[in-house]
Scaffold this active site. Structure first.
Site, PDB file in Angstrom:
ATOM      1  N   CYS A   2       0.836  -1.182   0.000  1.00 28.01           N
ATOM      2  CA  CYS A   2       0.000   0.000   0.000  1.00 28.01           C
ATOM      3  C   CYS A   2       0.876   1.239   0.000  1.00 28.01           C
ATOM      4  CB  CYS A   2      -0.936   0.085   1.196  1.00 28.01           C
ATOM      5  SG  CYS A   2      -2.062  -1.280   1.345  1.00 28.01           S
ATOM      6  N   ARG A  27       3.867  -0.261  -4.842  1.00 24.95           N
ATOM      7  CA  ARG A  27       3.614  -0.755  -3.483  1.00 24.95           C
ATOM      8  C   ARG A  27       2.305  -1.547  -3.392  1.00 24.95           C
ATOM      9  NH1 ARG A  27       6.824   2.045   0.167  1.00 24.95           N
ATOM     10  NH2 ARG A  27       5.508   1.303   1.847  1.00 24.95           N
ATOM     11  N   TRP A  72      -2.695  -2.833  -1.589  1.00 24.32           N
ATOM     12  CA  TRP A  72      -2.358  -4.254  -1.703  1.00 24.32           C
ATOM     13  C   TRP A  72      -3.163  -4.924  -0.597  1.00 24.32           C
ATOM     14  CZ3 TRP A  72      -0.121  -8.014   1.450  1.00 24.32           C
ATOM     15  CH2 TRP A  72       0.288  -9.184   0.803  1.00 24.32           C
ATOM     16  N   ASN A  96      -1.711   2.278   5.768  1.00 25.24           N
ATOM     17  CA  ASN A  96      -0.812   1.213   5.315  1.00 25.24           C
ATOM     18  C   ASN A  96      -0.386   0.459   6.554  1.00 25.24           C
ATOM     19  OD1 ASN A  96       1.191  -0.381   4.154  1.00 25.24           O
ATOM     20  ND2 ASN A  96       2.730   1.210   4.310  1.00 25.24           N
ATOM     21  N   GLY A  97      -0.630  -0.851   6.580  1.00 25.65           N
ATOM     22  CA  GLY A  97      -0.250  -1.657   7.738  1.00 25.65           C
ATOM     23  C   GLY A  97      -1.329  -2.670   8.036  1.00 25.65           C
ATOM     24  N   GLU A 463      17.546 -17.897  -7.233  1.00 27.99           N
ATOM     25  CA  GLU A 463      17.083 -16.570  -7.643  1.00 27.99           C
ATOM     26  C   GLU A 463      16.414 -16.622  -9.033  1.00 27.99           C
ATOM     27  OE1 GLU A 463      16.343 -13.956  -6.343  1.00 27.99           O
ATOM     28  OE2 GLU A 463      16.353 -12.439  -7.902  1.00 27.99           O
ATOM     29  N   LYS A 467      12.541 -15.531  -9.821  1.00 31.38           N
ATOM     30  CA  LYS A 467      12.229 -14.515 -10.830  1.00 31.38           C
ATOM     31  C   LYS A 467      11.179 -15.037 -11.802  1.00 31.38           C
ATOM     32  CE  LYS A 467      13.501 -11.880  -9.535  1.00 31.38           C
ATOM     33  NZ  LYS A 467      14.120 -11.152  -8.466  1.00 31.38           N
ATOM     34  N   GLU A 470       7.715 -15.431 -10.203  1.00 31.24           N
ATOM     35  CA  GLU A 470       7.132 -14.146  -9.845  1.00 31.24           C
ATOM     36  C   GLU A 470       6.503 -13.427 -11.046  1.00 31.24           C
ATOM     37  OE1 GLU A 470      10.270 -11.682  -8.400  1.00 31.24           O
ATOM     38  OE2 GLU A 470       8.923 -10.306  -7.383  1.00 31.24           O
ATOM     39  N   HIS A 486      17.026 -37.471  -5.177  1.00 34.05           N
ATOM     40  CA  HIS A 486      16.513 -37.948  -3.891  1.00 34.05           C
ATOM     41  C   HIS A 486      15.022 -37.702  -3.743  1.00 34.05           C
ATOM     42  CE1 HIS A 486      20.488 -39.023  -2.607  1.00 34.05           C
ATOM     43  NE2 HIS A 486      20.932 -37.830  -2.978  1.00 34.05           N
ATOM     44  N   LYS A 585       5.941  -4.351  -4.230  1.00 35.93           N
ATOM     45  CA  LYS A 585       7.393  -4.303  -4.135  1.00 35.93           C
ATOM     46  C   LYS A 585       7.900  -4.259  -2.699  1.00 35.93           C
ATOM     47  CE  LYS A 585      11.477  -2.800  -6.284  1.00 35.93           C
ATOM     48  NZ  LYS A 585      11.829  -4.187  -6.646  1.00 35.93           N
TER      49      LYS A 585
HETATM   50  O1  M6R Z   1      13.004  -4.592  -0.126  1.00 33.59           O
HETATM   51  P1  M6R Z   1      13.539  -5.942   0.190  1.00 33.59           P
HETATM   52  O2  M6R Z   1      14.839  -6.236  -0.468  1.00 33.59           O
HETATM   53  O3  M6R Z   1      13.624  -6.188   1.682  1.00 33.59           O
HETATM   54  O4  M6R Z   1      12.474  -6.964  -0.357  1.00 33.59           O
HETATM   55  C1  M6R Z   1      12.572  -8.327  -0.075  1.00 33.59           C
HETATM   56  C2  M6R Z   1      11.697  -9.149  -0.996  1.00 33.59           C
HETATM   57  O5  M6R Z   1      10.360  -8.820  -0.804  1.00 33.59           O
HETATM   58  C3  M6R Z   1      12.050  -8.927  -2.469  1.00 33.59           C
HETATM   59  O6  M6R Z   1      13.392  -9.203  -2.698  1.00 33.59           O
HETATM   60  C4  M6R Z   1      11.202  -9.842  -3.362  1.00 33.59           C
HETATM   61  O7  M6R Z   1      11.522 -11.169  -3.134  1.00 33.59           O
HETATM   62  C5  M6R Z   1      11.438  -9.450  -4.817  1.00 33.59           C
HETATM   63  N1  M6R Z   1      10.294  -8.758  -5.324  1.00 33.59           N
HETATM   64  C6  M6R Z   1      11.673 -10.615  -5.708  1.00 33.59           C
HETATM   65  O8  M6R Z   1      11.942 -10.179  -7.005  1.00 33.59           O
END
Ligand code: M6R
Length: 590
Positions: A2, A27, A72, A96-97, A463, A467, A470, A486, A585
């Site tokens: 948010c 956000r 969000w 927000n929260g 990673e 990606k 996501e 395994h 984000k």
């Molecule tokens: O702002 P941050 O680096 O603490 O965020 C952590 C994760 O939410 C962030 O890296 C998330 O996994 C990414 N959107 C992945 O691409």
């Protein structure tokens, strides 16, 4: 999670709020709304399901004072009825929260005969504030009384009818207030209102602020006026524009060389100062982080243990905070976070500090909550990252963490490979990685995708898998190449493409065994490697030939084709790689 904004000043509030919200849309983007106090002192309120663009009709609202929100969803489905601002009687609020005691407070309000019009936790706060406003006659006091009853996290911006003022409150959710010439702003993030001449302050937990045309007043938890140092807001940078690129994600991958090189230089400078003292004396390293930042921590572990021989543990912050962690005396905890606002990372960092650890923050945002909490900060220099998927920030974190490892190894009298030509290496990896566009058809219909590697390659594989999931919504896993047999090998067939990473000659034969095994089960195999002869193997359907790089630092280059692959697959599948469904984000709630 948010984004909230507030504006009061000589200009019409609505266009300023909409502009701020569109900059904060990363956000959250499931619904949005604004409320403006008009000339006759009454609210005009517009809320819509969907993105900020759906609020265009609100641009014409007249009035100089208003608040806005891009959501969000936590409590209540994404819908117009659950969109903020929430209104009750003569009060309107954005939040927000998460309010953890909302259910019991709501019950008490219902028992008083009050009616609710949303399924959110936030709405209860506006009920409390409206009630206390009647008793107190002053919005600031009403907000303070209401927040005293709340548990959980909040950043609030609150309006009431008949007044040109915004009251803000914060606990464990970020909130900045800023003053310009005859105007004042509130926002979750400095990105909302860039501009020369504006000065901002990040509210601390328990503080309040009152915004009027005369500027910003900050109050402590006892409502005493507090003098605070404001910092200049940065001017708008190129980071906030897509330029010639179709998506921010692709633009930000193009910025990887710059982000990595600048962050490396910043870390090298820091590694000769206060940070060096802390770092070089440490016997143990702990790293706390989430998501992509957790993966950069895993990459550091591989390098720190092999080059500096410093025992290093990497923790998911969401687990660490509730795990009663053992924090060794004389240790250093590194909290890694692009935003510096991730709720779990902040809680883990706070706990590590409470238990006696020195806390180093590695973050991309200077005035973030994490940087204010840490004993010492190291800033990545990636520039603002707008796409939800972390790309250039990951490379920036890796570059900075590897610079620390080199310094640590030197302090222990051990040699370490030089981190040289980082920008050129990354550029070459982008050039080679563009070839993954041709792989996309083999992935778009996949049932699942596996990314395999050993050692540093495994960290990059994790990673790469995150990606792809996501931004394309394809299921998949990053896996230790030797572990597949395994159990998980049972999932592999013609419908499960496998991407193998082989950047360490010493482990190449071993990882290639896994390649043979998945190929034998029908999986289409793709290879990311600097070794041309491996790429020529008959099992390999497609390959990216990486520039040569010390294996221990190879995730710096090997992850780039994986980022590009995720991007191309997402685009081929018609996804929006910048705003994947269900995500935001900056994860400022638990
Ligand atoms: O702002 P941050 O680096 O603490 O965020 C952590 C994760 O939410 C962030 O890296 C998330 O996994 C990414 N959107 C992945 O691409």
């Amino acid at each position: 999670m948010c984004g909230i904004v507030g504006y009061v000043g000589a200009r019409h509030a609505a266009p300023v709020l909409l502009d701020g919200l569109s900059r904060l849309e990363y956000r959250g983007y499931d619904s949005a709304g604004i409320a403006v106090v008009g000339a006759e002192g009454r609210f005009s309120l517009v809320r819509r399901k969907g993105r900020v663009a759906a609020l265009e009709s609100a641009r014409a609202l007249a009035g100089n004072c208003g608040i806005g929100h891009t959501r969000w969803a936590t409590h209540g489905a994404p819908s117009e009825r659950n969109a903020h601002p929430h209104r009750y009687q003569n009060v309107c609020l954005v939040h927000n929260g998460i309010l953890e005691n909302a259910a019991s407070l709501k019950e008490a309000c219902l028992a008083r005969g009050e009616r609710f019009s949303s399924d959110t936790d936030s709405e209860v706060a506006v009920h409390l504030i409206a009630r206390f406003l009647q008793e107190e006659g002053e919005l600031l006091r009403a907000v303070a009384r209401a927040t005293a009853l709340l548990s959980g996290s909040y950043a609030f911006a609150v309006l009431c009818e008949g007044r040109e003022e915004i009251v803000c409150a914060r606990r464990r959710s970020p909130l900045l207030v800023a003053a310009g010439e005859g105007e004042a702003f509130a926002a979750s993030d400095a990105a909302a209102f860039p501009g020369a001449g504006r000065r901002a302050y990040a509210l601390e937990d328990g503080e309040f602020a009152r915004l009027t045309r005369a500027g910003v007043e900050v109050f402590d938890a006892h409502l005493q006026r507090a003098e605070r140092a404001f910092f200049p807001l940065p001017e708008e940078g190129a980071s906030s524009q897509k330029g010639a690129f179709r998506h921010f994600m692709r633009k930000e991958i193009a910025e990887v060389p710059m982000a990595a090189q600048r962050s490396l230089s910043a870390a090298r400078k820091m590694a000769n100062s206060q940070l060096c003292e802390v770092l070089c004396q440490t016997k143990y390293l702990h790293i706390v982080a989430c998501g992509t930042a957790y993966h950069s921590g895993l990459c550091m572990k591989v390098a720190a243990e092999s080059l500096a021989r410093v025992p290093t543990e990497v923790f998911l912050a969401s687990e660490y905070r509730y795990a009663d962690p053992i924090v060794p005396a004389g240790g250093l905890t590194i909290a890694v976070s692009q935003s510096g606002e991730t709720a779990d990372t902040l809680a883990a960092a706070e706990l590590a500090k409470e238990r006696g650890s020195t806390l180093l923050a590695l973050t991309n945002v200077e005035h973030s909550s994490l940087s204010r909490l840490a004993d010492v900060c190291l800033f990545t220099r990636a520039g603002q990252e707008i796409a939800v998927a972390a790309t250039k920030s990951f490379s920036a974190q890796l570059a900075a963490l590897y610079a620390l490892v080199v310094r640590l190894a030197e302090a222990r009298g051990r040699g370490a490979p030089r981190l040289r030509n980082v920008a050129a290496l990354c550029r070459a990896a982008i050039g080679a990685g563009e070839g993954t566009r041709a792989w996309a058809p083999s992935f778009t219909g996949a049932r699942s995708v596996f990314f395999l590697g050993r050692g540093a390659d495994r960290c990059a594989a994790l990673e790469g898998s995150l990606k792809l999931k996501e931004v394309s919504y394809l299921p998949g896993e990053g896996y230790a190449a030797g572990e597949l047999k395994h159990g998980t090998l049972a999932l592999v067939d013609e419908g499960t493409p496998v991407v193998a990473l082989v950047c360490d000659r010493a482990l190449a034969d071993k990882t290639m065994n896994a390649v043979h095994e998945v190929y034998a089960r029908g999986a289409p195999v793709f290879l990311v490697t600097p070794f041309a002869e491996l790429a020529r193997a008959k099992e390999v359907r497609g390959s990216v030939l990486l520039p040569a790089c010390a294996p221990v630092f190879s995730p710096l280059v090997s992850v780039i084709p994986l980022q590009l692959l995720a991007y191309h697959v997402a685009v081929a599948m018609g996804r929006d790689p910048d705003k994947p469904r269900n995500l935001a984000k900056s994860v400022t709630v638990e």
